[in-house]
Design a protein around this motif. Structure first.
Motif, PDB file in Angstrom:
ATOM      1  N   PRO A   1       5.761  -5.377   7.310  1.00  0.00           N
ATOM      2  CA  PRO A   1       6.450  -6.024   6.189  1.00  0.00           C
ATOM      3  C   PRO A   1       5.582  -6.231   4.945  1.00  0.00           C
ATOM      4  O   PRO A   1       6.112  -6.292   3.834  1.00  0.00           O
ATOM      5  N   ASN A   2       4.262  -6.308   5.113  1.00  0.00           N
ATOM      6  CA  ASN A   2       3.379  -6.604   3.987  1.00  0.00           C
ATOM      7  C   ASN A   2       2.641  -5.386   3.455  1.00  0.00           C
ATOM      8  O   ASN A   2       1.945  -5.490   2.442  1.00  0.00           O
ATOM      9  N   ASP A   3       2.770  -4.254   4.116  1.00  0.00           N
ATOM     10  CA  ASP A   3       2.011  -3.064   3.719  1.00  0.00           C
ATOM     11  C   ASP A   3       2.897  -1.881   3.354  1.00  0.00           C
ATOM     12  O   ASP A   3       2.446  -0.954   2.691  1.00  0.00           O
ATOM     13  N   LEU A   4       4.147  -1.893   3.817  1.00  0.00           N
ATOM     14  CA  LEU A   4       5.089  -0.788   3.594  1.00  0.00           C
ATOM     15  C   LEU A   4       6.378  -1.347   2.998  1.00  0.00           C
ATOM     16  O   LEU A   4       6.870  -2.378   3.459  1.00  0.00           O
ATOM     17  N   HIS A   5       6.898  -0.672   1.973  1.00  0.00           N
ATOM     18  CA  HIS A   5       8.183  -1.077   1.397  1.00  0.00           C
ATOM     19  C   HIS A   5       9.104   0.135   1.381  1.00  0.00           C
ATOM     20  O   HIS A   5       8.818   1.133   0.729  1.00  0.00           O
ATOM     21  N   ILE A   6      10.207   0.039   2.120  1.00  0.00           N
ATOM     22  CA  ILE A   6      11.165   1.139   2.237  1.00  0.00           C
ATOM     23  C   ILE A   6      12.324   0.912   1.277  1.00  0.00           C
ATOM     24  O   ILE A   6      12.909  -0.179   1.247  1.00  0.00           O
TER      25      ILE A   6
ATOM     26  N   SER B   1       0.809  -1.223   0.000  1.00  0.00           N
ATOM     27  CA  SER B   1       0.000   0.000   0.000  1.00  0.00           C
ATOM     28  C   SER B   1       0.840   1.269   0.000  1.00  0.00           C
ATOM     29  O   SER B   1       0.468   2.262  -0.621  1.00  0.00           O
ATOM     30  N   LEU B   2       1.982   1.242   0.706  1.00  0.00           N
ATOM     31  CA  LEU B   2       2.804   2.438   0.865  1.00  0.00           C
ATOM     32  C   LEU B   2       4.250   2.150   0.491  1.00  0.00           C
ATOM     33  O   LEU B   2       4.784   1.086   0.834  1.00  0.00           O
ATOM     34  N   TYR B   3       4.879   3.115  -0.175  1.00  0.00           N
ATOM     35  CA  TYR B   3       6.301   3.034  -0.498  1.00  0.00           C
ATOM     36  C   TYR B   3       6.990   4.263   0.106  1.00  0.00           C
ATOM     37  O   TYR B   3       6.510   5.390  -0.038  1.00  0.00           O
TER      38      TYR B   3
END
Length: 373
Positions: free
Chosen positions: A70-75, A41-43
């Motif tokens: 870990p499953n909703d945000l990717h940094i 959902s979010l990057y």
């Protein structure tokens, strides 16, 4: 009327396509060991560099944040440096986040990045929904945005990898205790400090580097533009050159220093009743970077009073003087608020017994001129 329904479907389809973000990167050099690749959902783009001390500590904070979502945000940690330098750095520091390169600086330019560390939070359609110092993005902020933005996107759809051939660049290793070179291309304004390894590397304008050496505010350095050039200095830790860094620099550049007393506004740290932290309150292990500087707070691991006063002076943009303490080089851990004056006063006194006050007193200015032939 029979053409209305297909037109609507086509419009919706086109919106879905154009809604997909295409954030440009030149190379992805490491995948995250924590984050999902699919339906995120979010990057968050973490703009950083290997020479940026606060960036390294910010990445530690972001790693914890990444582990929470870990499953909703990717940094993605994005650097403009040569990929060889970044890869060598990652081997030493074992960053768990996705790491990528922005060789052409397209994404840095897109988000108008002029200082590091800095971060931008995007939803799955590529809309910017938050920006600022990475340490100021809290878990509750992420939770709030996850409720608001339900659309998801895969990593490969979100990022566009540009074709770019990376030149090989060797990491320089100094041969002497003290070395320097004048730089004719200014890539990043502001002092850059790299303490990794047995050498300290300083890159920036001469005035900034001398201020770091003397542990004073940069406004206390009076230097003509003619001599305030951009340099890179190397000094071996614990060497005579490092202990006397500003004096060595001035001598090698064939300049001279004169001091004068100035009456002006300062922040005075009264240490007469101080009860400072030891070095076991914050532990960043063997990370050579000792500071994490946010928009409101400074955290530091194993930092002397002189270093902390210098750093506090940088963020407050005024001279900071220390009163009533003999051993200003002993190491301590710190957690200091600096954004709001009243809160800074109370937190310094409550945590350390330090009395902070605004004062008008004399402090030293350093005047840099050319040495006579």
């Amino acid at each position: 009327m029979k053409y209305v329904r297909p037109l609507i479907l086509c419009t919706v389809f086109l919106f879905c396509i154009t809604g997909k973000a295409q954030i440009q990167i030149s190379e992805r050099i490491q995948k995250s060991s924590v984050a999902s690749e699919n339906d995120v959902s979010l990057y968050f783009i973490d703009f950083w560099a290997t020479w940026c001390g606060p960036c390294i500590n910010a990445s530690k904070y972001l790693t914890v944040l990444q582990q929470q979502y870990p499953n909703d945000l990717h940094i993605v940690s994005l650097s403009q440096e040569n990929s060889t330098i970044v890869k060598n750095f990652l081997k030493k520091h074992k960053l768990q986040l996705t790491a990528a390169i922005d060789n052409e600086g397209e994404t840095f330019k897109k988000y108008n990045i002029h200082s590091l560390p800095y971060g931008v939070l995007l939803n799955a359609n590529g809309a910017k929904i938050w920006e600022g110092h990475p340490a100021d993005l809290k878990a509750y902020d992420v939770k709030k945005y996850l409720k608001r933005y339900q659309t998801r996107a895969n990593f490969e759809d979100f990022f566009k990898v540009l074709s770019f051939e990376t030149p090989v660049e060797e990491v320089y290793s100094p041969k002497k205790d003290f070395e320097f070179v004048e730089l004719f291309e200014v890539l990043n304004e502001g002092l850059q400090i790299n303490e990794d390894g047995e050498f300290v590397e300083l890159k920036g304008r001469l005035g900034e580097i001398l201020a770091y050496g003397w542990k004073v505010n940069v406004n206390q350095i009076e230097i003509p533009d003619t001599y305030n050039k951009y340099y890179k200095f190397y000094a071996k830790k614990n060497s005579r050159s490092y202990r006397n860094l500003p004096e060595i620099i001035v001598k090698r550049l064939k300049l001279k220093t004169k001091t004068k007393k100035i009456l002006g506004d300062v922040y005075a740290l009264n240490m007469k009743s101080a009860n400072l932290w030891d070095t076991f309150q914050i532990d960043w292990e063997d990370n050579p970077t000792r500071y994490l500087i946010g928009d409101a707070d400074i955290k530091a691991d194993n930092v002397s009073v002189n270093d902390m006063a210098y750093t506090l002076g940088k963020v407050l943009e005024k001279p900071v003087i220390v009163v009533g303490l003999i051993d200003t080089e002993k190491l301590h851990d710190w957690d200091i608020h600096y954004k709001y004056y009243d809160l800074m006063v109370s937190s310094l006194y409550d945590n350390y017994g330090i009395k902070l006050q605004k004062d008008k007193t004399e402090f030293t200015n350093y005047i840099i001129t050319k040495k006579a032939p």
